[in-house]
Scaffold this motif. Sequence first.
Motif, PDB file in Angstrom:
ATOM      1  N   THR A 150       0.631  -1.188  -0.121  1.00  0.00           N
ATOM      2  CA  THR A 150       0.028  -0.164  -0.004  1.00  0.00           C
ATOM      3  C   THR A 150       0.861   1.227  -0.094  1.00  0.00           C
ATOM      4  O   THR A 150       1.761   1.415   0.760  1.00  0.00           O
ATOM      5  CB  THR A 150      -0.999   0.104   1.137  1.00  0.00           C
ATOM      6  OG1 THR A 150      -1.541  -1.064   1.258  1.00  0.00           O
ATOM      7  CG2 THR A 150      -1.953   1.029   1.354  1.00  0.00           C
ATOM      8  N   GLN A 187       0.805   5.476   0.171  1.00  0.00           N
ATOM      9  CA  GLN A 187       0.013   6.457   0.547  1.00  0.00           C
ATOM     10  C   GLN A 187       0.941   7.863   0.500  1.00  0.00           C
ATOM     11  O   GLN A 187       2.120   7.726   0.833  1.00  0.00           O
ATOM     12  CB  GLN A 187      -0.401   6.574   1.959  1.00  0.00           C
ATOM     13  CG  GLN A 187      -1.554   5.444   2.312  1.00  0.00           C
ATOM     14  CD  GLN A 187      -1.790   5.201   3.599  1.00  0.00           C
ATOM     15  OE1 GLN A 187      -0.921   5.381   4.545  1.00  0.00           O
ATOM     16  NE2 GLN A 187      -3.220   4.906   3.748  1.00  0.00           N
ATOM     17  N   ALA A 217      -4.676   6.501  -2.058  1.00  0.00           N
ATOM     18  CA  ALA A 217      -4.016   5.497  -1.397  1.00  0.00           C
ATOM     19  C   ALA A 217      -3.893   4.378  -2.599  1.00  0.00           C
ATOM     20  O   ALA A 217      -4.919   4.109  -3.330  1.00  0.00           O
ATOM     21  CB  ALA A 217      -4.423   4.681  -0.463  1.00  0.00           C
TER      22      ALA A 217
END
Length: 161
Positions: free
Chosen positions: A122, A124, A130
């Motif tokens: 992930t 961000q 995201a």
Amino acid sequence: MKRPILLTLAALAAFYAHARLSFAEPKVASWLVQHSARAMSGDSAACDDYVDQVEVNLIADGRRGKWEVEGGKEEMCGYLKQAAAAFTVLQARTHSEFDEIRIVREGFPWTSARVSYSQRMTVQADGLPAMTVKGEDELVVVRTLTGLKIKSLKSRSSGGL
């Protein structure tokens, strides 16, 4: 006469134990997390995790199309530098999870191992949604005097840019 035989047996046992421990799942999983962190942070030591004659094949299906990286250490290190630079510019934060780690030891007395796993990363960054990148990777990892090194890498991923 007994002493040399005992020393030889002890050395073989130590070599066997080292091989068994080097390719144990907790050890390999920890090494993968450390390598990923070095790679994403731009640490040049991430390039040292590859042998000089590494074979690399990366295929990524992203929002902007498909791209591939094939080659050796030079191409892989260039890719890592570009990715780290992009993360730095975006002030991005990454979080990786490794699942389904499978280790098959090869080359008695286990001088290498085929490691496959699923990775979910992930990413961000402030002001951007995201992104989640999912990948299936297969590595051939070899034992060296300085630790584990990647001999080959095949990766297919989806998501991201």
